[in-house]
Design an enzyme around this catalytic site. Structure first.
Site, PDB file in Angstrom:
ATOM      1  CB  CYS A 166      -0.960  -0.008   1.183  1.00  0.00           C
ATOM      2  SG  CYS A 166      -2.248   1.262   1.080  1.00  0.00           S
ATOM      3  CG  ASP A 222      -5.342   2.335   8.139  1.00  0.00           C
ATOM      4  OD1 ASP A 222      -4.583   1.609   7.463  1.00  0.00           O
ATOM      5  OD2 ASP A 222      -5.793   3.422   7.727  1.00  0.00           O
TER       6      ASP A 222
HETATM    7  C1  RUB Z   1      -3.828   3.379   3.671  1.00  0.00           C
HETATM    8  C2  RUB Z   1      -3.122   2.393   4.520  1.00  0.00           C
HETATM    9  C3  RUB Z   1      -1.820   2.865   5.118  1.00  0.00           C
HETATM   10  C4  RUB Z   1      -2.085   3.370   6.541  1.00  0.00           C
HETATM   11  C5  RUB Z   1      -0.884   4.107   7.109  1.00  0.00           C
HETATM   12  O1  RUB Z   1      -5.117   2.948   3.281  1.00  0.00           O
HETATM   13  O2  RUB Z   1      -3.586   1.320   4.807  1.00  0.00           O
HETATM   14  O3  RUB Z   1      -0.910   1.814   5.190  1.00  0.00           O
HETATM   15  O4  RUB Z   1      -3.175   4.281   6.537  1.00  0.00           O
HETATM   16  O5  RUB Z   1      -0.615   5.238   6.305  1.00  0.00           O
HETATM   17  P1  RUB Z   1      -6.017   3.920   2.371  1.00  0.00           P
HETATM   18  P2  RUB Z   1       0.161   6.507   6.886  1.00  0.00           P
HETATM   19  O6  RUB Z   1      -5.263   4.193   1.123  1.00  0.00           O
HETATM   20  O7  RUB Z   1      -7.270   3.144   2.163  1.00  0.00           O
HETATM   21  O8  RUB Z   1      -6.259   5.180   3.188  1.00  0.00           O
HETATM   22  O9  RUB Z   1       1.460   6.004   7.391  1.00  0.00           O
HETATM   23  O10 RUB Z   1       0.281   7.426   5.708  1.00  0.00           O
HETATM   24  O11 RUB Z   1      -0.661   7.082   8.004  1.00  0.00           O
END
Ligand code: RUB
Length: 309
Positions: free
Chosen positions: A128, A199
Site C-alpha cells: 500500500c 490504520d
Molecule cells: C492506507 C493504509 C496505510 C495506513 C498508514 O489505506 O492502509 O498503510 O493508513 O498510512 P487507504 P500513513 O489508502 O485506504 O487510506 O502512514 O500514511 O498514516
C-alpha cells in the site's frame, strides 16, 4: 463553516485525502477552521465544533487516528468550555496547532528511529502507501543505507503506485509487483524486511492495515523475515482496552470491477484486514521500538485522557 467540514468529509470519504496520518491531520486542520466560525458565545461554538467533529469522524470507519484526533480536540474544547469566547478560540487554536505539530514530529522521530533498524543493502518489501513508511525508508537512504524496495501494487486502488513513484523519484531502486507475487518474491529475492504502516493498533498488539497486509505477514513468518510496523501513537486504539473494535471498511464493488461486467457475481471489497500480534516483530513508534506485548502499557500511559471521556 459547514462548507469546509463537508469538503473535508467528502475528500476523506472519496480518498482524495487518504492514509491514516493525513486523514487525522486534515480533520484537525478543519476543526481549527471551525473554531473561527461565527458564534454568539462559547457554548454555541462548542456545539458547532462538536457537530463538525461528529461529521468528520463518520467519513471513514477503520483508521482510528481519525476519531482519536477529533476526540482529542473535542476533549480540549470541553475542558476549556468555561472560557470567554475570544480566549476559548485562542486557546483551542493554539492547542490544535500544537497537536498537529506533534503528529508531524512523531513522523520524523519514527523515521529517525526506524532508520536504525535498516541495514546496508536491505531489500525491503512494503504494501500500500504509508507516508510513515515512505519517510522512514527515505531517512534510511539519507543516512547512507543503500536499500532497495519492492512495492506491491495494492489492488484495487493501486496505492502501491504512489509508493513506487515516491521512492523511485527519490532515487531509491524500486520494483513494483502484483499483490499475488508477494510470497514468491519474498522467497526468491530473499527479502530482508517487510515494513508497513497501520490504520489501527489494538491493545492486544493486533493491527489493522490495507487489505492484503495479513497475508504478507503470514508469508514473512513462514520465511523468517522481520515484519515491522511503522506507526504513530495516534493510531493506537484506547477503546480497545475496553474491548471495542473498529469496523472494517467495505468499499464500492466498482473499485474492483466495472459495474455489470459479471452480472451474476457478488463482489466483495473489504479495504483493510487484521494482522495478529503473533505475526508482528516490532512496532516503530515515536516513543521507541516496542514489541506487540508492550502496546497495552503504552496505551494506558498515553491515552488516559481518552478513557476519561
Ligand atoms: C492506507 C493504509 C496505510 C495506513 C498508514 O489505506 O492502509 O498503510 O493508513 O498510512 P487507504 P500513513 O489508502 O485506504 O487510506 O502512514 O500514511 O498514516
Amino acid at each position: 463553516m459547514t462548507d469546509i467540514v463537508n469538503k473535508t468529509y467528502k475528500n476523506i470519504k472519496s480518498m482524495r485525502i487518504r492514509g491514516a496520518l493525513d486523514i487525522a491531520i486534515s480533520a484537525s486542520n478543519t476543526l481549527g477552521k471551525v473554531v473561527t466560525s461565527d458564534a454568539k458565545n462559547t457554548t454555541q461554538l462548542l456545539r458547532i465544533i462538536k457537530r463538525a467533529g461528529k461529521k468528520l469522524k463518520s467519513a471513514r470507519p477503520t483508521a482510528i487516528s481519525l476519531p482519536n484526533a477529533v476526540n482529542y480536540i473535542l476533549y480540549i474544547a470541553d475542558k476549556n468550555g468555561h472560557l470567554e469566547l475570544d480566549e476559548f478560540r485562542r486557546k483551542l487554536l493554539g492547542d490544535i496547532d500544537k497537536f498537529i505539530d506533534e503528529q508531524k514530529s512523531a513522523l520524523d522521530r519514527i523515521a529517525e528511529i526506524g532508520s536504525n533498524l535498516i541495514e546496508e543493502d536491505d531489500l525491503i518489501l512494503t504494501h500500500c502507501n504509508s507516508d510513515t513508511v515512505d519517510t522512514l525508508i527515505k531517512r534510511a537512504w539519507d543516512d547512507g543505507k543503500k536499500v532497495e524496495v519492492i512495492c506491491t501494487e495494492t489492488r484495487p486502488r493501486y496505492q502501491g503506485h504512489i509508493t513506487a513513484r515516491e521512492l523511485s523519484s527519490y532515487g531509491i531502486p524500486t520494483t513494483l509487483i502484483v499483490d499475488s507475487a508477494a510470497h514468491l518474491v519474498m522467497k526468491e529475492l530473499k527479502i530482508d524486511k517487510v515494513i508497513v504502516g497501520a490504520d489501527t493498533i489494538y491493545a492486544s498488539g493486533d493491527m489493522i492495515n490495507k487489505i492484503g497486509t495479513s497475508q504478507i505477514a503470514i508469508c514473512a513468518k513462514e520465511l523468517d523475515i522481520d515484519f515491522i510496523v511503522a506507526v504513530e501513537s495516534i493510531k493506537f486504539s484506547p477503546q480497545s482496552l475496553l474491548g471495542s473494535r473498529v469496523e472494517i471498511e467495505e468499499r464500492d464493488p466498482s473499485e474492483v470491477i466495472k459495474p455489470g461486467k459479471l452480472p451474476r457475481v457478488k463482489i466483495l471489497n473489504p479495504a483493510f484486514d487484521i494482522t495478529h500480534a503473533d505475526y508482528i516483530d516490532v512496532f516503530v513508534t515515536e516513543f521507541g521500538v516496542i514489541p506487540p506485548e508492550a502496546v497495552y502499557s503504552l496505551l494506558r500511559e498515553k491515552f488516559g485522557w481518552e478513557l476519561e471521556i
